[in-house]
Structure formats: structure tokens, C-alpha cells
Write a protein that holds these residues in place. Structure first.
Motif, PDB file in Angstrom:
ATOM      1  N   LYS A  26       4.195  -0.255  -4.940  1.00 23.95           N
ATOM      2  CA  LYS A  26       3.934  -0.236  -6.384  1.00 23.95           C
ATOM      3  C   LYS A  26       2.513   0.206  -6.716  1.00 23.95           C
ATOM      4  N   PHE A  27       1.596   0.028  -5.782  1.00 23.45           N
ATOM      5  CA  PHE A  27       0.188   0.258  -6.089  1.00 23.45           C
ATOM      6  C   PHE A  27      -0.398   1.510  -5.434  1.00 23.45           C
ATOM      7  N   VAL A  28       0.416   2.293  -4.745  1.00 26.66           N
ATOM      8  CA  VAL A  28      -0.154   3.477  -4.091  1.00 26.66           C
ATOM      9  C   VAL A  28      -0.648   4.463  -5.146  1.00 26.66           C
ATOM     10  N   ASP A  29      -1.731   5.105  -4.823  1.00 22.80           N
ATOM     11  CA  ASP A  29      -2.332   6.112  -5.704  1.00 22.80           C
ATOM     12  C   ASP A  29      -1.560   7.420  -5.540  1.00 22.80           C
ATOM     13  N   PRO A  30      -1.021   7.981  -6.617  1.00 24.41           N
ATOM     14  CA  PRO A  30      -0.235   9.218  -6.483  1.00 24.41           C
ATOM     15  C   PRO A  30      -1.038  10.393  -5.944  1.00 24.41           C
ATOM     16  N   LYS A  31      -2.363  10.275  -5.953  1.00 22.08           N
ATOM     17  CA  LYS A  31      -3.214  11.357  -5.464  1.00 22.08           C
ATOM     18  C   LYS A  31      -3.549  11.203  -3.978  1.00 22.08           C
ATOM     19  N   LYS A  32      -3.043  10.141  -3.366  1.00 25.75           N
ATOM     20  CA  LYS A  32      -3.347   9.884  -1.959  1.00 25.75           C
ATOM     21  C   LYS A  32      -2.060   9.823  -1.146  1.00 25.75           C
ATOM     22  N   ASP A  33      -2.212   9.945   0.165  1.00 27.78           N
ATOM     23  CA  ASP A  33      -1.065   9.964   1.071  1.00 27.78           C
ATOM     24  C   ASP A  33      -1.129   8.742   1.991  1.00 27.78           C
ATOM     25  N   TYR A  34       0.005   8.094   2.171  1.00 24.66           N
ATOM     26  CA  TYR A  34       0.083   6.855   2.943  1.00 24.66           C
ATOM     27  C   TYR A  34       1.194   6.966   3.987  1.00 24.66           C
ATOM     28  N   THR A  35       0.935   6.412   5.159  1.00 26.45           N
ATOM     29  CA  THR A  35       1.985   6.286   6.175  1.00 26.45           C
ATOM     30  C   THR A  35       2.037   4.838   6.637  1.00 26.45           C
ATOM     31  N   ASP A 111       0.158  -8.500   8.187  1.00 29.88           N
ATOM     32  CA  ASP A 111       1.344  -9.239   8.594  1.00 29.88           C
ATOM     33  C   ASP A 111       2.477  -9.012   7.604  1.00 29.88           C
ATOM     34  N   SER A 112       3.675  -9.306   8.042  1.00 34.39           N
ATOM     35  CA  SER A 112       4.859  -9.095   7.194  1.00 34.39           C
ATOM     36  C   SER A 112       5.027 -10.176   6.133  1.00 34.39           C
ATOM     37  N   ASP A 113       4.415 -11.342   6.326  1.00 36.65           N
ATOM     38  CA  ASP A 113       4.544 -12.423   5.336  1.00 36.65           C
ATOM     39  C   ASP A 113       3.428 -12.321   4.291  1.00 36.65           C
ATOM     40  N   THR A 114       3.386 -11.159   3.632  1.00 32.74           N
ATOM     41  CA  THR A 114       2.342 -10.863   2.660  1.00 32.74           C
ATOM     42  C   THR A 114       2.954 -10.218   1.425  1.00 32.74           C
ATOM     43  N   VAL A 115       2.174 -10.223   0.349  1.00 33.54           N
ATOM     44  CA  VAL A 115       2.454  -9.352  -0.781  1.00 33.54           C
ATOM     45  C   VAL A 115       1.142  -8.672  -1.155  1.00 33.54           C
ATOM     46  N   VAL A 116       1.252  -7.437  -1.600  1.00 36.29           N
ATOM     47  CA  VAL A 116       0.085  -6.622  -1.934  1.00 36.29           C
ATOM     48  C   VAL A 116       0.025  -6.453  -3.448  1.00 36.29           C
ATOM     49  N   ASN A 117      -1.144  -6.704  -4.015  1.00 29.72           N
ATOM     50  CA  ASN A 117      -1.307  -6.647  -5.471  1.00 29.72           C
ATOM     51  C   ASN A 117      -2.348  -5.624  -5.901  1.00 29.72           C
ATOM     52  N   ASP A 118      -2.693  -4.707  -5.023  1.00 30.14           N
ATOM     53  CA  ASP A 118      -3.692  -3.688  -5.327  1.00 30.14           C
ATOM     54  C   ASP A 118      -3.451  -2.507  -4.394  1.00 30.14           C
ATOM     55  N   ASP A 119      -4.127  -1.423  -4.658  1.00 32.83           N
ATOM     56  CA  ASP A 119      -3.981  -0.232  -3.834  1.00 32.83           C
ATOM     57  C   ASP A 119      -4.560  -0.492  -2.451  1.00 32.83           C
ATOM     58  N   ILE A 120      -3.718  -0.428  -1.419  1.00 30.38           N
ATOM     59  CA  ILE A 120      -4.162  -0.703  -0.052  1.00 30.38           C
ATOM     60  C   ILE A 120      -5.221   0.291   0.400  1.00 30.38           C
ATOM     61  N   ALA A 121      -5.320   1.440  -0.273  1.00 29.56           N
ATOM     62  CA  ALA A 121      -6.362   2.417   0.053  1.00 29.56           C
ATOM     63  C   ALA A 121      -7.750   1.829  -0.144  1.00 29.56           C
ATOM     64  N   LYS A 122      -7.901   0.932  -1.103  1.00 29.92           N
ATOM     65  CA  LYS A 122      -9.213   0.306  -1.338  1.00 29.92           C
ATOM     66  C   LYS A 122      -9.640  -0.496  -0.117  1.00 29.92           C
ATOM     67  N   LEU A 123      -8.682  -1.145   0.521  1.00 29.50           N
ATOM     68  CA  LEU A 123      -8.983  -1.892   1.742  1.00 29.50           C
ATOM     69  C   LEU A 123      -9.324  -0.932   2.869  1.00 29.50           C
ATOM     70  N   TYR A 124      -8.533   0.109   3.011  1.00 27.05           N
ATOM     71  CA  TYR A 124      -8.769   1.112   4.052  1.00 27.05           C
ATOM     72  C   TYR A 124     -10.164   1.710   3.936  1.00 27.05           C
ATOM     73  N   GLU A 125     -10.659   1.871   2.725  1.00 29.78           N
ATOM     74  CA  GLU A 125     -11.957   2.514   2.499  1.00 29.78           C
ATOM     75  C   GLU A 125     -13.146   1.601   2.768  1.00 29.78           C
ATOM     76  N   THR A 126     -12.893   0.381   3.236  1.00 28.16           N
ATOM     77  CA  THR A 126     -13.975  -0.520   3.633  1.00 28.16           C
ATOM     78  C   THR A 126     -14.876   0.171   4.649  1.00 28.16           C
ATOM     79  N   GLU A 127     -16.158   0.191   4.393  1.00 29.80           N
ATOM     80  CA  GLU A 127     -17.103   0.812   5.318  1.00 29.80           C
ATOM     81  C   GLU A 127     -17.366  -0.135   6.492  1.00 29.80           C
ATOM     82  N   LEU A 128     -16.989   0.297   7.676  1.00 32.84           N
ATOM     83  CA  LEU A 128     -17.097  -0.567   8.851  1.00 32.84           C
ATOM     84  C   LEU A 128     -18.386  -0.375   9.642  1.00 32.84           C
TER      85      LEU A 128
END
Length: 315
Positions: A26-35, A111-128
Motif C-alpha cells: 500500500k505504501f510503495v512509491d510509484p516512482k521507485k522499484d521494489y523486489t 519478519d513475517s509477523d509485521t505490518v508496514v505503515n510507511d514506505d519501506i524505501a525510507k527504511l532502506y535509505e538509512t545511511e549505514l
């Protein structure tokens, strides 16, 4: 560029994973690609098809079967039991993501016992930076004295820095460059550390000092000691606070709202309805089984603390 997201799954966990994937979609950005890739062993074709149905033009759903050969060194031994009473290989799948998918220098695991309420891309973009992982402090154990003592005295780590492995941003390139899996297998094979939280303890030990701490909204966990977070980005129904077994738990409304958009809503509601008070009492006491390891691990001459002190083990 694609944003890679991984789940580990067993066949019986498909309904919960479907809720998580549906919420993520529901929260994926239409301008980004996810796998999204599901790591599994023996997932049924029917369940693969049901999960694949959430794919979109920019959200690809794939499946990867873990080989017995890869997992052979991890045995059905008591020190590898999850929740103190059963063994599941799937908790270890996440450790192999960087090696199995060399095309990715960075990846998100949830994990599978989760729900996502925001664009997961924001998490991916965390600077490590040069950290090995990004993760959240494990809020589920901060009010459990036995776990705090275990982390302090057995792992000799700071409980306020002990992360939960149900959400990880992985520096996949660094994992490969520094041969993380080799370190893991070396420690596992040599010491057989008796762990309360097997894969999670190894991640905390090996990654200690190289963890990027992510905002706790990305791994919000129901508990009975704190107020719920406002606008959680990812909810993790960790341990025994499963909305398909309990009512009146924090964040349950998020789960059931997302369950409505899956073919599993009726099945999940039926599971909740047939869960008895006795069943719930058994679930709650599973924590006691986990914590029952405290005394033995404190006395174990080969626990993490004693090995690190006597052998100066480099993690």
C-alpha cells in the motif's frame, strides 16, 4: 535500482506474511522499484501464488528456497531453540542474505509477523556508513529483569543497545567483505553458545559497535509497560503478542485493518476465535521457558562472557 526486501517464512506462517506484504504494498512509491523475496524451505505452490498476487508493476514478488547443504551446520540442538521449546531453521535465514544475493550491497529484512505503515524505501535509505546493520533497540525486553541480566552478564552487552533482529537494514557488501557467515559458523561450531534468542544474540555479538540505531517507530512492538507509539512505521508482533491469538493488545487494529485486504481474513479471525484462554496462558508461559535458560547460561563455563574473557574472542 531496486529496493530489496526479504522475509523468512514457513508454510504455516503464510497468512501473517500476506498481511505484512499487503500492508507494505500500500505504501510503495510509484516512482521507485521494489523486489520482495521470501526465503523458505518447502513453501506450497498455493501459498506462493497467494503471496505473488500482491505484485505490481513496480513491486516484484519472488521466492528463494534455502538449500539443506547451506544450512547443514545449523543443527536441531537445544542451544538453537527459539522461545525455549522448539527449533525453527527459518530464524537463521536472514544471516545468509548478503551472500545469496551478491547483486545487492544493501537490503532490508523484516519478519513475517509485521505490518508496514510507511514506505519501506525510507527504511532502506538509512545511511549505514561502515556499520554492519541498522536496527532498533529491542523494546520487548526492557521490562524483563531476567533478559536484562542475561544480556548484561551472559552476553556482556548493554541492554539499551541490544537490537531486535525482526527488522534489519543490512550492509550486505560489508557482510560479504568481512565474511560474516564464516564468523557465524566458526562461533557456532566451536562454542555452541546456549542462547535465549539464537540468531539475534549472534547478530548482537558480531555486530556490536557497528550498529546504526534506527528510530523505534520502525520496530514498534506491543507490550504492557509503555504507551503505544504514535504513527508507527512498522509494527512487529514479537514474542507472544499475536493479534490472531490475543485481543486487547497494542496495535491490533493495524493488523486487522490490513487483514481485510487479504484472502486470509476469515481464516485469521477463525484462529483467534478458536484460541482458548488455556492456549493463551500457554503462550504467555513460553516466555518463562525462554527465561529458564538464564541460570544454566550464567553457570555455563563456555558462555559468551567467559569465552570472551578467557580467549579474547574477536567477533
Amino acid at each position: 535500482m531496486t529496493i530489496p526486501v526479504f522475509y523468512s517464512i514457513t508454510d504455516d506462517f503464510t497468512p501473517y506474511a500476506a498481511v505484512s506484504l499487503s500492508s507494505l504494498a500500500k505504501f510503495v512509491d510509484p516512482k521507485k522499484d521494489y523486489t520482495v523475496t521470501f526465503l523458505h524451505q518447502g513453501l506450497s505452490k498455493a501459498h506462493e501464488e497467494s503471496l505473488a498476487s500482491y505484485a505490481k508493476d513496480n513491486l516484484h514478488v519472488e521466492f528463494y528456497e534455502m538449500s539443506d547443504a547451506l544450512l547443514k551446520p545449523i543443527q536441531d540442538r537445544k542451544e538453537n531453540y527459539l522461545r525455549g521449546d522448539f527449533f525453527t531453521m527459518s530464524i537463521f535465514y536472514r544471516l545468509f542474505i548478503p551472500d545469496l544475493f551478491p547483486q545487492y550491497d544493501k537490503a532490508v529484512y523484516i519478519d513475517s509477523d509485521t505490518v508496514v505503515n510507511d514506505d519501506i524505501a525510507k527504511l532502506y535509505e538509512t545511511e549505514l556508513g561502515d556499520n554492519l546493520i541498522g536496527a532498533c533497540v529491542d523494546s520487548s525486553i526492557q521490562f524483563v529483569p531476567e533478559m536484562l541480566r542475561y544480556i548484561s552478564e551472559v552476553l556482556t552487552l548493554d541492554p539499551k543497545k541490544y537490537i531486535n533482529s525482526g527488522m534489519l537494514v543490512m550492509n550486505a557488501k560489508a557482510f560479504r567483505d568481512e565474511k560474516f557467515v564464516d564468523k557465524f559458523f566458526s562461533l557456532l561450531g566451536r562454542y555452541h553458545f546456549d542462547c535465549i534468542a539464537p540468531d539475534q544474540d549472534y547478530l548482537n555479538e558480531i555486530c556490536s559497535g557497528r550498529i546504526k540505531y534506527v528510530d523505534g517507530r520502525w520496530d514498534a512492538m506491543p507490550n504492557e509497560n509503555t504507551e503505544p507509539l504514535a504513527n508507527p512505521s512498522l509494527i512487529h508482533y514479537n514474542l507472544f503478542f499475536k493479534p490472531w491469538h490475543f485481543t486487547g493488545i497494542q496495535y491490533e487494529d493495524y493488523f486487522w485493518q490490513d487483514a481485510k485486504d487479504t484472502v486470509y481474513e476469515a481464516e485469521l479471525k477463525a484462529e483467534l476465535a478458536k484460541t482458548t484462554d488455556e492456549d493463551r496462558d500457554i503462550e504467555r508461559h513460553k516466555l518463562d521457558h525462554m527465561l529458564g535458560k538464564l541460570d544454566t547460561t550464567l553457570q555455563d563455563p563456555h558462555n559468551w562472557a567467559r569465552v570472551k574473557e578467557s580467549e579474547q574472542v574477536t567477533l
